[in-house]
Design a protein around this motif. Sequence first.
Motif, PDB file in Angstrom:
ATOM      1  N   GLY A 297       5.853  -1.866 -11.727  1.00  0.00           N
ATOM      2  CA  GLY A 297       5.956  -0.648 -10.938  1.00  0.00           C
ATOM      3  C   GLY A 297       5.825  -0.834  -9.444  1.00  0.00           C
ATOM      4  O   GLY A 297       5.829   0.151  -8.694  1.00  0.00           O
ATOM      5  N   MET A 298       5.738  -2.068  -8.968  1.00  0.00           N
ATOM      6  CA  MET A 298       5.608  -2.296  -7.518  1.00  0.00           C
ATOM      7  C   MET A 298       6.796  -1.714  -6.758  1.00  0.00           C
ATOM      8  O   MET A 298       6.636  -1.199  -5.646  1.00  0.00           O
ATOM      9  CB  MET A 298       5.472  -3.787  -7.219  1.00  0.00           C
ATOM     10  N   ASN A 299       7.972  -1.788  -7.357  1.00  0.00           N
ATOM     11  CA  ASN A 299       9.178  -1.290  -6.680  1.00  0.00           C
ATOM     12  C   ASN A 299       9.289   0.230  -6.710  1.00  0.00           C
ATOM     13  O   ASN A 299      10.095   0.818  -5.984  1.00  0.00           O
ATOM     14  CB  ASN A 299      10.425  -1.903  -7.322  1.00  0.00           C
TER      15      ASN A 299
ATOM     16  N   GLN B 206       2.585  -0.758   0.924  1.00  0.00           N
ATOM     17  CA  GLN B 206       2.190  -2.021   0.312  1.00  0.00           C
ATOM     18  C   GLN B 206       2.372  -3.136   1.339  1.00  0.00           C
ATOM     19  O   GLN B 206       3.497  -3.383   1.779  1.00  0.00           O
ATOM     20  CB  GLN B 206       3.039  -2.325  -0.932  1.00  0.00           C
ATOM     21  N   ILE B 207       1.267  -3.786   1.720  1.00  0.00           N
ATOM     22  CA  ILE B 207       1.349  -4.891   2.673  1.00  0.00           C
ATOM     23  C   ILE B 207       0.447  -6.032   2.213  1.00  0.00           C
ATOM     24  O   ILE B 207      -0.489  -5.836   1.435  1.00  0.00           O
ATOM     25  CB  ILE B 207       0.946  -4.480   4.104  1.00  0.00           C
ATOM     26  N   HIS B 208       0.744  -7.215   2.683  1.00  0.00           N
ATOM     27  CA  HIS B 208      -0.151  -8.354   2.488  1.00  0.00           C
ATOM     28  C   HIS B 208      -1.171  -8.350   3.628  1.00  0.00           C
ATOM     29  O   HIS B 208      -0.889  -7.848   4.729  1.00  0.00           O
ATOM     30  CB  HIS B 208       0.649  -9.662   2.497  1.00  0.00           C
ATOM     31  N   SER B 209      -2.362  -8.904   3.388  1.00  0.00           N
ATOM     32  CA  SER B 209      -3.392  -8.943   4.439  1.00  0.00           C
ATOM     33  C   SER B 209      -2.915  -9.693   5.677  1.00  0.00           C
ATOM     34  O   SER B 209      -3.471  -9.517   6.765  1.00  0.00           O
ATOM     35  CB  SER B 209      -4.668  -9.586   3.899  1.00  0.00           C
TER      36      SER B 209
ATOM     37  N   ASN C 255       2.304   3.313 -10.296  1.00  0.00           N
ATOM     38  CA  ASN C 255       3.154   4.431 -10.698  1.00  0.00           C
ATOM     39  C   ASN C 255       3.779   5.125  -9.510  1.00  0.00           C
ATOM     40  O   ASN C 255       3.236   5.120  -8.399  1.00  0.00           O
ATOM     41  CB  ASN C 255       2.346   5.433 -11.528  1.00  0.00           C
ATOM     42  N   GLU C 256       4.921   5.744  -9.755  1.00  0.00           N
ATOM     43  CA  GLU C 256       5.684   6.408  -8.702  1.00  0.00           C
ATOM     44  C   GLU C 256       4.920   7.550  -8.064  1.00  0.00           C
ATOM     45  O   GLU C 256       5.117   7.871  -6.890  1.00  0.00           O
ATOM     46  CB  GLU C 256       7.010   6.924  -9.295  1.00  0.00           C
TER      47      GLU C 256
END
Length: 391
Positions: A67-69, A75-78, A209-210
Amino acid sequence: ASGLTCIKQCLADNLEPVCFEASSNTAGLWRYTEVDEENKDPHSSIYKSVVINTSHHRYPRLPKYKGMNKFKGIQIHSHFYREPTNFKDKRVVIVGCGNSGMDISVELSGNTSQAYICTRQGTLPLIVPRLVNGKPIDHKFSRFYVTWVPQFIQDHIIKIISKTTIGLPPPGLEPKNKPSNCHPTIKTDFYERLSTGTLIVKPDISQLNEDGSIEFVDGTKIEKIDAIIYSTGYQIKYPFLDKDIRMFPPKYPNIAFIGLVQLIGAIFPLSEMQARYVTSLIKGYIPQHPSISEMHKEIRKHQKLLQKRYYNAARYTIQGDYIPEIDSLAKDLGYYPYPFQIIKNYGFSLYLKVLFGIPNSFQYRLLGQQSWNGAADAIRVYNDCEQSKIK
């Protein structure tokens, strides 16, 4: 930092260094750089509040969750995190319990409406204080302690230090690995934030989830999440070379990687010793490399030792022990602080400071080529906590 160390050592050995820098400034990963439209993916991973960051890596590693997409939130990396104000009054999940994950989660817990931190291992790591009795904790790990105290006693001492200074972890989240089998995390006020409820520990994610909700492997679910920050480490990536390298790639004896080691301790003394080793090879002061087959044999032997000691994680493929790692190179170079020679040249009292004192790089400037006349005094001053006297 390792590049500057190499330049210094080349100059000390009358070599002419030429340095190529990926960015337009010195300091590499240690230089704070804003993330903006002109620089969407800066080289540096440093955020404003960082005290120490051991990622000397560039390419963020992202986990893969169902569900990441579809997740509509941030959503970011540190790697791209810079300051907490960007997340003010938001509901934020931080994934990963390493140093950067805990740094960011504690900082955000005072700015967000609610912060969560996910432990991917199912338990919390060992947390140790930055200072013990007012002194940096790594100053306690003397040459005597590391060399002569049995590993199980070292583990017990670290557990006692953690328990008496940081406190006990919440039930069910106790570290499952021995202190010697993992990299400790330094974050003194982490448990305090848990006790106030501004930071909540969750297990690993099972699904995004969306609608902005997140489901976890224990069956629990949280709603209305605005952002996820993945503190999930970095890829050890040099796309132009084979993966099986340590300091010297066996197939390319004229290339050396300096500082490509994760130590429990400062990287600078090791980078300096590695640079001294490389320049000594160039100058012909020490024998050249063994055969390629012998180098591969040593690499495999070292990798097996790491696999036996640490749990399966990318960060532990380059793990090293601070004093033993430097000592192994110092012995080849003739810089090792041998007891008899130290006592003969400088007296027994100085050797006691070498054995029981702060394990600094001055110890490797007492003997051999490029020894420094001020090294003995520097060791005395450091161990007497009178650093202002060092010129």
